[in-house]
Design an enzyme around this catalytic site. Sequence first.
Site, PDB file in Angstrom:
ATOM      1  N   GLN A   1       0.921  -1.092   0.238  1.00  7.88           N
ATOM      2  CA  GLN A   1       0.023  -0.072  -0.075  1.00  7.88           C
ATOM      3  C   GLN A   1       0.899   1.453  -0.096  1.00  7.88           C
ATOM      4  O   GLN A   1       0.410   2.474  -0.582  1.00  7.88           O
ATOM      5  CB  GLN A   1      -0.901   0.081   1.270  1.00  7.88           C
ATOM      6  CG  GLN A   1      -2.093  -1.039   1.169  1.00  7.88           C
ATOM      7  CD  GLN A   1      -1.738  -2.291   2.206  1.00  7.88           C
ATOM      8  OE1 GLN A   1      -0.483  -2.671   1.799  1.00  7.88           O
ATOM      9  NE2 GLN A   1      -2.649  -3.048   2.597  1.00  7.88           N
TER      10      GLN A   1
ATOM     11  N   ASP B   1      -6.650   2.153  12.422  1.00 10.10           N
ATOM     12  CA  ASP B   1      -7.639   1.112  12.323  1.00 10.10           C
ATOM     13  C   ASP B   1      -8.624   0.691  13.468  1.00 10.10           C
ATOM     14  O   ASP B   1     -10.062   0.545  13.372  1.00 10.10           O
ATOM     15  CB  ASP B   1      -7.252  -0.310  11.670  1.00 10.10           C
ATOM     16  CG  ASP B   1      -6.879  -0.247  10.320  1.00 10.10           C
ATOM     17  OD1 ASP B   1      -5.806   0.012  10.198  1.00 10.10           O
ATOM     18  OD2 ASP B   1      -7.521  -0.509   9.374  1.00 10.10           O
TER      19      ASP B   1
HETATM   20  O1  MRU Z   1      -5.199  -3.229   4.849  1.00 10.99           O
HETATM   21  P1  MRU Z   1      -5.338  -1.796   5.014  1.00 10.99           P
HETATM   22  O2  MRU Z   1      -4.559  -1.381   3.572  1.00 10.99           O
HETATM   23  O3  MRU Z   1      -6.854  -1.363   4.784  1.00 10.99           O
HETATM   24  O4  MRU Z   1      -4.741  -0.913   6.136  1.00 10.99           O
HETATM   25  C1  MRU Z   1      -4.991   0.286   6.107  1.00 10.99           C
HETATM   26  C2  MRU Z   1      -4.189   0.962   7.484  1.00 10.99           C
HETATM   27  O5  MRU Z   1      -3.572   0.206   8.269  1.00 10.99           O
HETATM   28  C3  MRU Z   1      -4.421   2.307   7.470  1.00 10.99           C
HETATM   29  O6  MRU Z   1      -3.332   2.920   8.058  1.00 10.99           O
HETATM   30  C4  MRU Z   1      -5.726   2.486   8.371  1.00 10.99           C
HETATM   31  O7  MRU Z   1      -6.520   1.957   7.915  1.00 10.99           O
HETATM   32  C5  MRU Z   1      -5.906   4.148   8.276  1.00 10.99           C
HETATM   33  S1  MRU Z   1      -6.407   4.804   6.849  1.00 10.99           S
HETATM   34  C6  MRU Z   1      -7.227   6.294   6.783  1.00 10.99           C
END
Ligand code: MRU
Length: 521
Positions: free
Chosen positions: A206, A247
């Site tokens: 990501q 999260d």
């Molecule tokens: O697995 P993902 O890509 O959904 O994980 C996303 C994250 O860990 C982000 O840092 C978090 O969701 C915050 S997004 C505003």
Amino acid sequence: MELPEARTTTTTLEPPRTSLRWDAGTIVTIDQRALPQETRELRLETVEAVIEAIRTLAIRGAVAIGLAGALGTALSAHRHRAGESLDRVAVRADAERLIAARPTAVNLEWAVRRALSRLDEGPEAVLAEAEAMLAEDAAVNTAATERAAELVDALSPGRRLRLLTHCNTGALATGAVGTALGAILRLADQGRVHEVLVDETRPLLQGSRLTAWELARAGVPYRVCPDSAAAGAMAGGLIDCVLVGADRIAANGDTANKVGTYGLAVAAARHGIPFIVVAPESTWDHTLADGTGITLEERPAAEVTSVAGRDCAPPRARAYNPAFDVTPAELITAIVTERRVVRPRSAVTAGSIARLIEDFPDHPETGVTFRELSGVYARPGVLAGMADRVHELFAGAYDGVLAVEARGFVLGAALASRAGVPLVLARKPGKLPGPVHSADYALEYGTDRLELRKGALEPGERVLCVDDVLATGGTLAAAARLVRDSGAEVAGLAVVLELTGLGGRDRLTGHRLAALCEVPA
Ligand code: MRU
């Protein structure tokens, strides 16, 4: 990376203002699996497709999956309408399946339940609630990123910043500009950013695929780095501040975020680098006292054992692939939301320090009350919090710390380590070898002397003098004399505890003085 396909239509898009929208019964978004090679529009027409998009990370990021869940609930309400009647049971069942699509981000359940709360008013009301959340997210992002940018600026005043971020927390992960990445973009806009190091964020990348894409579009200088290079970058002085999203945040501030975040926080604490979480209030889960209750999603082994569709491990290799980890609150400098700045690492208030101090009347002699600070130092996180607090008060104004024997060594050492500046010790007579500067002073009980090695301070160095207790001011006045005798400057004076009513503060006028708590003598 090979991930299952959701139903898609491929077009080339103009830069999106938000990553999600409702278009006449369809949820429209960008397929994040295809980035950065392709900006592919994803049109979701069924709840199944929304669930699949969330599971496979076509839509991802805590806030974005919450918004997708809310819009998915609206989609379900529209699909289960037959004339005047609405199959509420079916919509509620869809809502539960949406919530179960990914378990860690609390925003998903929060947003779905909020949309569902309007179900009795009909599908349009559910949609209105989901769209209200989208609109609110823009305001939430703006407020949180403003606060976060101000805080980062205050923590490292004056210099162009080298920032590090992990995963993706920008427009793709939210309904607007983003959280941690939004703050970075705001700082860049203010001309404050020298460079962003972007953790690639194994295994689904990501960082390198999405965050780098957003930074490139915004014209912000960045370099992608392997996750495993981050600690070394901190050790090498390449990082002023780490900014990440969240999260789920437990009531005590323990924070679940993309796997690898915890390691970054450990390394940041080791190097005295501020570690800041930016997240909306909706990411707090006040039902959990701490992070031990957070469910951490485990994802398929293939995400780890293959790269770009090719195996990178022996056939049938098993993998440990948690999508998230939990960073303990004590490693977090600040959690910034649209409403507040919470400081788990420095959640030390004057009152909380005062409560940890024990009084011993008639010690070491009759008529003197000894203030025992062991309880302050014994509490995990309090010392780091006190160092954070002092550093914030004097940030940018000192180049070194002079700590006074004996108990001044404790806060002095923590502060020097926090600020990454040299620590110099002012000692009791006869301890130091070689030529010394010395300064005599009167105590509440008797007299004493402080000594400092000649040459220990640089001429012109701005030195912050640190001690445990300020009573009559004699000790700190002597420490300040030692600094001046060395040709250095007194940047300020800081103590854990000020005993008021003994005239100490008056004796030190002319110096900036910070006391973390005060009690009457
Ligand atoms: O697995 P993902 O890509 O959904 O994980 C996303 C994250 O860990 C982000 O840092 C978090 O969701 C915050 S997004 C505003």
